[in-house]
Design a protein around this motif. Structure first.
Motif, PDB file in Angstrom:
ATOM      1  N   VAL A  91       0.910  -1.045  -0.228  1.00 51.94           N
ATOM      2  CA  VAL A  91       0.046   0.130  -0.172  1.00 51.94           C
ATOM      3  C   VAL A  91       0.871   1.297  -0.061  1.00 51.94           C
ATOM      4  N   GLY A  92       0.637   2.248  -0.988  1.00 53.59           N
ATOM      5  CA  GLY A  92       1.458   3.286  -1.029  1.00 53.59           C
ATOM      6  C   GLY A  92       0.789   4.564  -0.770  1.00 53.59           C
ATOM      7  N   ARG A  93       0.890   5.612  -1.557  1.00 49.95           N
ATOM      8  CA  ARG A  93       0.139   6.853  -1.292  1.00 49.95           C
ATOM      9  C   ARG A  93      -1.143   7.116  -1.808  1.00 49.95           C
ATOM     10  N   SER A  94      -2.045   7.748  -0.919  1.00 47.41           N
ATOM     11  CA  SER A  94      -3.197   8.331  -1.352  1.00 47.41           C
ATOM     12  C   SER A  94      -4.207   7.125  -1.521  1.00 47.41           C
ATOM     13  N   THR A  95      -4.368   6.424  -0.582  1.00 44.68           N
ATOM     14  CA  THR A  95      -5.302   5.245  -0.521  1.00 44.68           C
ATOM     15  C   THR A  95      -5.981   5.130   0.655  1.00 44.68           C
ATOM     16  N   PHE A  96      -7.319   4.480   0.579  1.00 45.57           N
ATOM     17  CA  PHE A  96      -8.084   4.221   1.718  1.00 45.57           C
ATOM     18  C   PHE A  96      -7.590   3.660   2.790  1.00 45.57           C
ATOM     19  N   THR A  97      -6.730   2.872   2.438  1.00 50.17           N
ATOM     20  CA  THR A  97      -6.076   1.729   3.634  1.00 50.17           C
ATOM     21  C   THR A  97      -5.139   2.609   4.362  1.00 50.17           C
ATOM     22  N   GLY A  98      -4.434   3.160   3.626  1.00 47.72           N
ATOM     23  CA  GLY A  98      -3.370   4.293   4.276  1.00 47.72           C
ATOM     24  C   GLY A  98      -3.912   5.275   5.116  1.00 47.72           C
ATOM     25  N   ASP A  99      -5.080   5.797   4.622  1.00 50.56           N
ATOM     26  CA  ASP A  99      -5.691   6.996   5.683  1.00 50.56           C
ATOM     27  C   ASP A  99      -6.464   6.382   6.654  1.00 50.56           C
ATOM     28  N   LEU A 100      -6.868   5.283   6.600  1.00 47.04           N
ATOM     29  CA  LEU A 100      -7.576   4.641   7.702  1.00 47.04           C
ATOM     30  C   LEU A 100      -6.561   4.187   8.742  1.00 47.04           C
ATOM     31  N   LEU A 101      -5.452   3.620   8.400  1.00 48.15           N
ATOM     32  CA  LEU A 101      -4.217   3.214   9.307  1.00 48.15           C
ATOM     33  C   LEU A 101      -4.042   4.598  10.022  1.00 48.15           C
ATOM     34  N   ARG A 102      -3.549   5.790   9.263  1.00 57.86           N
ATOM     35  CA  ARG A 102      -3.315   7.024   9.973  1.00 57.86           C
ATOM     36  C   ARG A 102      -4.080   7.405  11.098  1.00 57.86           C
ATOM     37  N   ARG A 103      -5.406   7.353  10.733  1.00 57.93           N
ATOM     38  CA  ARG A 103      -6.468   7.741  11.592  1.00 57.93           C
ATOM     39  C   ARG A 103      -6.660   6.866  12.865  1.00 57.93           C
ATOM     40  N   ALA A 104      -5.939   5.716  12.788  1.00 55.42           N
ATOM     41  CA  ALA A 104      -5.688   4.712  13.828  1.00 55.42           C
ATOM     42  C   ALA A 104      -4.648   5.110  14.722  1.00 55.42           C
ATOM     43  N   GLY A 105      -3.653   5.963  14.066  1.00 55.49           N
ATOM     44  CA  GLY A 105      -2.461   6.356  14.680  1.00 55.49           C
ATOM     45  C   GLY A 105      -1.208   5.540  14.171  1.00 55.49           C
ATOM     46  N   LEU A 106      -1.465   4.986  13.047  1.00 53.98           N
ATOM     47  CA  LEU A 106      -0.465   4.230  12.314  1.00 53.98           C
ATOM     48  C   LEU A 106       0.319   4.873  11.068  1.00 53.98           C
ATOM     49  N   ALA A 107       1.554   5.134  10.962  1.00 53.93           N
ATOM     50  CA  ALA A 107       1.986   5.673   9.776  1.00 53.93           C
ATOM     51  C   ALA A 107       2.121   4.594   8.803  1.00 53.93           C
ATOM     52  N   ASN A 108       1.971   4.903   7.493  1.00 56.17           N
ATOM     53  CA  ASN A 108       2.149   4.089   6.471  1.00 56.17           C
ATOM     54  C   ASN A 108       3.654   4.311   5.835  1.00 56.17           C
ATOM     55  N   ALA A 109       4.621   3.170   5.856  1.00 57.05           N
ATOM     56  CA  ALA A 109       5.840   3.263   5.432  1.00 57.05           C
ATOM     57  C   ALA A 109       6.100   3.700   4.229  1.00 57.05           C
ATOM     58  N   PHE A 110       5.064   3.406   3.247  1.00 58.95           N
ATOM     59  CA  PHE A 110       5.002   3.871   1.886  1.00 58.95           C
ATOM     60  C   PHE A 110       4.243   5.164   1.490  1.00 58.95           C
ATOM     61  N   ALA A 111       3.929   5.895   2.385  1.00 57.78           N
ATOM     62  CA  ALA A 111       2.999   6.819   2.408  1.00 57.78           C
ATOM     63  C   ALA A 111       3.400   8.150   1.123  1.00 57.78           C
ATOM     64  N   GLU A 112       4.851   7.976   1.085  1.00 55.22           N
ATOM     65  CA  GLU A 112       5.250   9.117   0.153  1.00 55.22           C
ATOM     66  C   GLU A 112       5.709   8.577  -1.212  1.00 55.22           C
ATOM     67  N   HIS A 113       5.494   7.292  -1.131  1.00 53.04           N
ATOM     68  CA  HIS A 113       5.872   6.670  -2.516  1.00 53.04           C
ATOM     69  C   HIS A 113       4.963   7.175  -3.679  1.00 53.04           C
ATOM     70  N   PRO A 114       5.664   7.259  -4.842  1.00 53.43           N
ATOM     71  CA  PRO A 114       4.990   7.913  -5.961  1.00 53.43           C
ATOM     72  C   PRO A 114       3.893   7.217  -6.678  1.00 53.43           C
ATOM     73  N   ASP A 115       3.870   5.934  -6.322  1.00 57.93           N
ATOM     74  CA  ASP A 115       2.629   5.137  -6.709  1.00 57.93           C
ATOM     75  C   ASP A 115       1.989   4.740  -5.739  1.00 57.93           C
ATOM     76  N   ARG A 116       0.586   4.508  -5.896  1.00 61.09           N
ATOM     77  CA  ARG A 116      -0.483   4.117  -4.936  1.00 61.09           C
ATOM     78  C   ARG A 116      -0.126   2.680  -4.559  1.00 61.09           C
ATOM     79  N   TYR A 117       0.223   1.720  -5.390  1.00 55.28           N
ATOM     80  CA  TYR A 117       0.443   0.298  -4.916  1.00 55.28           C
ATOM     81  C   TYR A 117       1.815   0.115  -5.502  1.00 55.28           C
ATOM     82  N   PRO A 118       2.725   0.319  -4.888  1.00 53.33           N
ATOM     83  CA  PRO A 118       3.862   0.266  -5.715  1.00 53.33           C
ATOM     84  C   PRO A 118       4.599  -1.231  -5.573  1.00 53.33           C
ATOM     85  N   HIS A 119       5.268  -1.594  -6.611  1.00 51.39           N
ATOM     86  CA  HIS A 119       6.320  -2.913  -6.608  1.00 51.39           C
ATOM     87  C   HIS A 119       7.344  -2.640  -5.672  1.00 51.39           C
TER      88      HIS A 119
END
Length: 254
Positions: A160-188
């Motif tokens: 899971v990368g940037r600008s995703t529902f999952t990433g936003d959900l986790l952030r609202r739970a207090g969890l930072a996504n390690a790939f939140a700044e990746h240019p792709d939404r679902y990077p390889h």
């Protein structure tokens, strides 16, 4: 009915409130089944909730059986920009089938889109579970408790990368996504990009890839792993309520 516009801004001129609906999105199938179960006549094979859903199955989200859908004579087909192909939406519309396309990249997007779909398109009252989800997931962002990575596939690994529902959900739970700044939404990504010491935990969901005790955790040696329900971190709808409880319990252990 008044002229309606879906999340893409496409106009839908429905003659009457839909009485026959086909959903091509598991999350939205669950939401419709909870609010207007009487109108659902078709859904994908991936639409697993509710467990007793008894409708015609029209294959998958990426390869729906368009002929079967048209044969069901739906008043409305429900789709999602990310989960469904534009080609299928275009061809269904060309066959005379109205299609309501949702666009969801954040939790607020999900809450607003669900309300519009249910109230405007399906003429349903706002369900109690949606009000409860707003109460749980709205408000200021909490402090970050931990950094997580969420693989969604392996061989090749994807996350899971940037600008995703999952990433936003986790952030609202207090969890930072390690790939939140990746240019792709679902990077390889390479495995070592996920399995690293600055990731507090790798969350391994059971969908879209079905990670399990014997398939996934053995690959990680630096970051600890946790198996989680894919539905609770990727679906939007009634699942937002148990997702809140699950993530709150997860954060408490980190």
């Amino acid at each position: 009915m008044p002229l309606l516009h879906d999340d893409m801004g496409t106009a839908l001129n429905l003659v009457r409130p839909p009485r026959r609906v086909v959903s091509l999105v598991p999350s939205l199938t669950e939401a419709i089944a909870a609010a207007r179960p009487d109108v659902l006549v078709g859904a994908t094979h991936w639409c697993t909730h509710p467990g007793d859903l008894d409708v015609v199955r029209v294959r998958g989200t990426k390869n729906p059986d368009r002929e079967a859908i048209v044969a069901l004579r739906p008043d409305l087909v429900i789709a999602n920009k990310e989960e469904n192909r534009e080609l299928d939406v275009t061809r269904l519309r060309a066959a005379g089938v109205p299609v309501w396309v949702t666009v969801i990249e954040t939790v607020p997007h999900a809450l607003d889109s669900l309300e519009r779909m249910l109230v405007e398109a399906l003429q349903a009252p706002i369900p109690d579970w949606l009000d409860a989800a707003r109460a749980f997931w709205s408000g200021p962002l909490p402090d970050v408790t931990a950094t997580v990575a969420v693989p969604i596939w392996r061989d090749p690994w994807m996350a899971v990368g940037r600008s995703t529902f999952t990433g936003d959900l986790l952030r609202r739970a207090g969890l930072a996504n390690a790939f939140a700044e990746h240019p792709d939404r679902y990077p390889h990504v390479a495995l070592e990009e996920i399995d690293r010491t600055d990731v507090d935990v790798v969350l391994l969901p059971d969908e879209p890839y079905e990670f399990s005790e014997s398939d996934g955790p053995e690959s990680f040696h630096r970051a600890p792993t946790r198996l989680v329900s894919g539905r609770l971190i990727t679906w939007y709808g009634p699942s937002l309520l148990p997702a809140h409880d699950m993530l709150r319990q997860l954060v408490a252990t980190l």
